[in-house]
Design a protein around this motif. Structure first.
Motif, PDB file in Angstrom:
ATOM      1  N   UNK A 120       0.834  -1.232  -0.258  1.00 35.69           N
ATOM      2  CA  UNK A 120       0.178   0.013   0.028  1.00 35.69           C
ATOM      3  C   UNK A 120       0.983   1.240   0.078  1.00 35.69           C
ATOM      4  N   UNK A 121       1.992   1.120   0.779  1.00 33.86           N
ATOM      5  CA  UNK A 121       2.890   2.382   0.928  1.00 33.86           C
ATOM      6  C   UNK A 121       3.594   2.629  -0.565  1.00 33.86           C
ATOM      7  N   UNK A 122       3.919   1.634  -1.065  1.00 32.76           N
ATOM      8  CA  UNK A 122       4.642   1.575  -2.601  1.00 32.76           C
ATOM      9  C   UNK A 122       3.628   2.238  -3.430  1.00 32.76           C
ATOM     10  N   UNK A 123       2.262   2.156  -3.175  1.00 35.45           N
ATOM     11  CA  UNK A 123       1.261   2.404  -4.279  1.00 35.45           C
ATOM     12  C   UNK A 123       1.170   4.055  -4.052  1.00 35.45           C
ATOM     13  N   UNK A 124       1.017   4.251  -2.982  1.00 34.93           N
ATOM     14  CA  UNK A 124       0.996   5.839  -2.469  1.00 34.93           C
ATOM     15  C   UNK A 124       2.126   6.502  -2.738  1.00 34.93           C
ATOM     16  N   UNK A 125       3.419   6.090  -2.788  1.00 36.10           N
ATOM     17  CA  UNK A 125       4.870   6.504  -3.206  1.00 36.10           C
ATOM     18  C   UNK A 125       4.475   6.677  -4.679  1.00 36.10           C
ATOM     19  N   UNK A 126       4.211   5.653  -5.461  1.00 39.97           N
ATOM     20  CA  UNK A 126       4.024   5.625  -7.158  1.00 39.97           C
ATOM     21  C   UNK A 126       3.182   6.812  -7.456  1.00 39.97           C
ATOM     22  N   UNK A 127       2.003   7.034  -6.541  1.00 37.49           N
ATOM     23  CA  UNK A 127       1.129   8.127  -7.052  1.00 37.49           C
ATOM     24  C   UNK A 127       1.522   9.397  -6.847  1.00 37.49           C
ATOM     25  N   UNK A 128       2.468   9.487  -5.839  1.00 37.28           N
ATOM     26  CA  UNK A 128       2.967  10.877  -5.579  1.00 37.28           C
ATOM     27  C   UNK A 128       3.996  11.355  -6.510  1.00 37.28           C
TER      28      UNK A 128
END
Length: 78
Positions: free
Chosen positions: A1-9
């Motif tokens: 989940x954190x990696x998805x947020x990081x990719x989105x940012x």
């Protein structure tokens, strides 16, 4: 989940960088573009105050931003 947020940012940051660069490089041509002065933008000027509500400009920018974000999501989901 954190990696998805990081990719989105990171993706959003790259989009802002790209759009900012385009605005910076084409500043002279964008002066003639009527953004902020579109029909439907509300401007009330009296003696002591001015009220400006960019209704049409806000709707147009929201539509463009929504389309860009949809396209980014569509491209990343493939």
């Amino acid at each position: 989940m954190i990696t998805e947020i990081a990719k989105s940012l990171v993706t959003i940051g790259l989009i802002f960088l790209l759009v900012g660069g385009l605005f910076w490089l084409s500043a002279s041509t964008l002066r003639s573009f009527p953004i902020g002065r579109l029909p439907g933008d509300i401007l009330i000027q009296k003696e002591n105050f001015t009220v400006y509500f960019p209704l049409t400009t806000g709707l147009l920018l929201s539509l463009v931003l929504s389309a860009v974000l949809w396209l980014v999501q569509w491209l990343t989901d493939r």
